[in-house]
Scaffold this active site. Sequence first.
Site, mmCIF file in Angstrom:
data_model
loop_
_atom_site.group_PDB
_atom_site.id
_atom_site.type_symbol
_atom_site.label_atom_id
_atom_site.label_comp_id
_atom_site.label_asym_id
_atom_site.label_seq_id
_atom_site.Cartn_x
_atom_site.Cartn_y
_atom_site.Cartn_z
ATOM 1 C CG ASP A 26 0.555 -2.300 6.284
ATOM 2 O OD1 ASP A 26 -0.391 -2.453 7.072
ATOM 3 O OD2 ASP A 26 0.451 -1.670 5.213
ATOM 4 C CG HIS A 83 -1.913 0.979 1.394
ATOM 5 N ND1 HIS A 83 -1.676 2.281 1.736
ATOM 6 C CD2 HIS A 83 -3.257 0.879 1.213
ATOM 7 C CE1 HIS A 83 -2.826 2.950 1.770
ATOM 8 N NE2 HIS A 83 -3.797 2.114 1.455
ATOM 9 C CE LYS A 136 -7.272 -0.127 6.177
ATOM 10 N NZ LYS A 136 -8.040 0.363 5.029
ATOM 11 C CB CYS A 170 -3.593 3.261 -1.665
ATOM 12 S SG CYS A 170 -4.805 4.542 -1.406
ATOM 13 C CD GLN A 202 -6.853 -4.500 4.213
ATOM 14 O OE1 GLN A 202 -7.793 -5.243 4.500
ATOM 15 N NE2 GLN A 202 -7.028 -3.228 3.895
HETATM 16 N N1 PMP Z 1 -1.781 -0.656 4.643
HETATM 17 C C1 PMP Z 1 -2.722 -1.430 4.104
HETATM 18 C C2 PMP Z 1 -2.375 -2.818 3.650
HETATM 19 C C3 PMP Z 1 -4.017 -0.936 3.962
HETATM 20 O O1 PMP Z 1 -4.960 -1.699 3.412
HETATM 21 C C4 PMP Z 1 -4.309 0.382 4.399
HETATM 22 C C5 PMP Z 1 -5.677 0.972 4.252
HETATM 23 N N2 PMP Z 1 -6.269 0.769 2.995
HETATM 24 C C6 PMP Z 1 -3.281 1.130 4.972
HETATM 25 C C7 PMP Z 1 -2.034 0.570 5.077
HETATM 26 C C8 PMP Z 1 -3.516 2.510 5.478
HETATM 27 O O2 PMP Z 1 -4.337 2.474 6.605
HETATM 28 P P1 PMP Z 1 -4.892 3.835 7.257
HETATM 29 O O3 PMP Z 1 -5.520 4.596 6.127
HETATM 30 O O4 PMP Z 1 -5.894 3.350 8.252
HETATM 31 O O5 PMP Z 1 -3.735 4.540 7.855
#
Ligand code: PMP
Length: 421
Positions: free
Chosen positions: A215, A138, A241, A379, A218
Site C-alpha cells: 500500500d 489503514h 495524496k 482509519c 503515503q
Molecule cells: N492506505 C493508506 C496508508 C492511506 O493513508 C489511505 C488514505 N488515508 C488509504 C490507504 C486509502 O486511500 P483512498 O482513500 O485514496 O483509497
Amino acid sequence: MSAAGARAEVVTPAPVGFDVARLRHEFPILRSHVNGHPLVYLDNAATAQKPRSVVEAEADFTLLGNANVHRGVHTLSQRATQAYDDARATLARFINAPDPAELIFTAGTTASLNLVAQSHGRTVLTPGDEILLTEMEHHSNIVPWQLLAGQVGAVVRAIPVTDAGALDLAAAARLIGPRTRIVAVAHVSNVLGTVNPVAELAGLAHAAGAVVVVDGAQAVPHLPVDVQALGADFYVASGHKMYGPTGVGFLWGRRALLEAMPPWLGGGGMIQQVSFDGTTYAPVPARFEAGTPPISQAIGMAAAARWLQALPWAEVEAHERDLLDYATALVSRVPGVRVVGTAPGKVSVLSFVLDGIHPHDVGTVLDTRGVAVRASHHCAQPLMRRLKTPGTVRASFAVYNTRAEAEALAEGLHEVRKVFG
Ligand code: PMP
C-alpha cells in the site's frame, strides 16, 4: 506568525535548499484564509493540495480534448485514447514498472486493494491459508482481506509494531510460514510516518512462496518508488495524496500474476467477445478496467507524477526532514505532549497526543487559528488499540510547507494548553 518570536530559542532559520516560496505560488489555496487566519494546511496525509499544472492538465483535456477512450474511430476519441495511454506510461515510469501494461487505473488505493483481494486472493487462497498484515495498516488494507478471509476460510494475522512505531521484523520472520499466501503492508504508515522495510519483508515472503502487496498511498508523495527494487508483487496508490486528483489511483502488478487473475468487475471495455454462450476477456490492463475509466483524472495524476519527478529530490527530502525535525522539537516543548511514532527514517508525518485533552478538541482549537490538522483514529483502529489511545492529532507536512507553519502549529498547541489547562 507573530507569537513565534516569544519562543525565539526554537526559531532558527531553515536550511532552504530550494525555493519553497516560489513553489507555493503553484498552489493558490495556500494563499487563502480560514477563520481570519492564513491557512496553515497540515492535513496532507489525508489529501494533498494540487499544483496548477495538474489542474490545468485535467481542465485542458476536459475543455479541449474530451472524448471516451478505446471505442472511437473519430479523431477526438483516438487522441483521448493516446492521452490516457500516455498517462499509463508516465505512471509506470514513475514507479519504475517494467511494462506500462502492468499498470491498471482504478478509483484509488481502496479500490486497488479490493481488486487484488477479490481477484488474486479469491483465486489462490484455500481454507486455512494465512494473510499477513501489520498492526499499523489503514482500514483499506485490513477490511478487504477480512472480507476475503470470510469468503474463502482464510486467517488474517498481523505483524506487531514496536513502541517506537517500527515493524517488528523478527516477529515477521516468525509469523511468515508455509500457510502464508499474502503479505500486505503499508510502504509508509499514515499515522506514524514509519517507512517499512518492504524489500526485507518481500525476501521473507517470497522464500515462503507468498506474494507481497504494498500500500503505497503515503509513500508516493515522499519517496522515489521503485517497485522492482522493492521486490513487490503488487503496488497501489491514490492520485490525491500525490498532488493529483481524487477519484483515481493505480494498481501495479507483476504481469504473470495479473494474467492469471480473473476479472473482478464486468462490463464494457474489458471483453474480447460477448455472447450468451460465453464471454472472453481482454488482456491486461483492459481486463481490469470495466466501464468508462477516470480519463481526465488519470491524465491529471500523470501530470502530478511529472510535477513530482521534476522536483530536486535530494533537496525535497532534506526540506521535509527539516520540517519534521523542527516541528517535532517545537511540539515536544508543549507541556503534556507525547509524540507517537519515532521510528528512524520516518517521513514528515507527526502524530501526537496531548495529555488529558481529546484530539478533537485540539483540532477544533487549531482550526480557529487557521491550522488544519487531522484528529481521529486515522482509519487505523487496530494501531490506536496498540498505542492505547482512541486517536491522535496528526500534522502531516508536504513539500510546500514551511518552518513558519510549524511554528503556527506549536503556538496553537500552547493556546490549546491554556484553554484546557
Ligand atoms: N492506505 C493508506 C496508508 C492511506 O493513508 C489511505 C488514505 N488515508 C488509504 C490507504 C486509502 O486511500 P483512498 O482513500 O485514496 O483509497
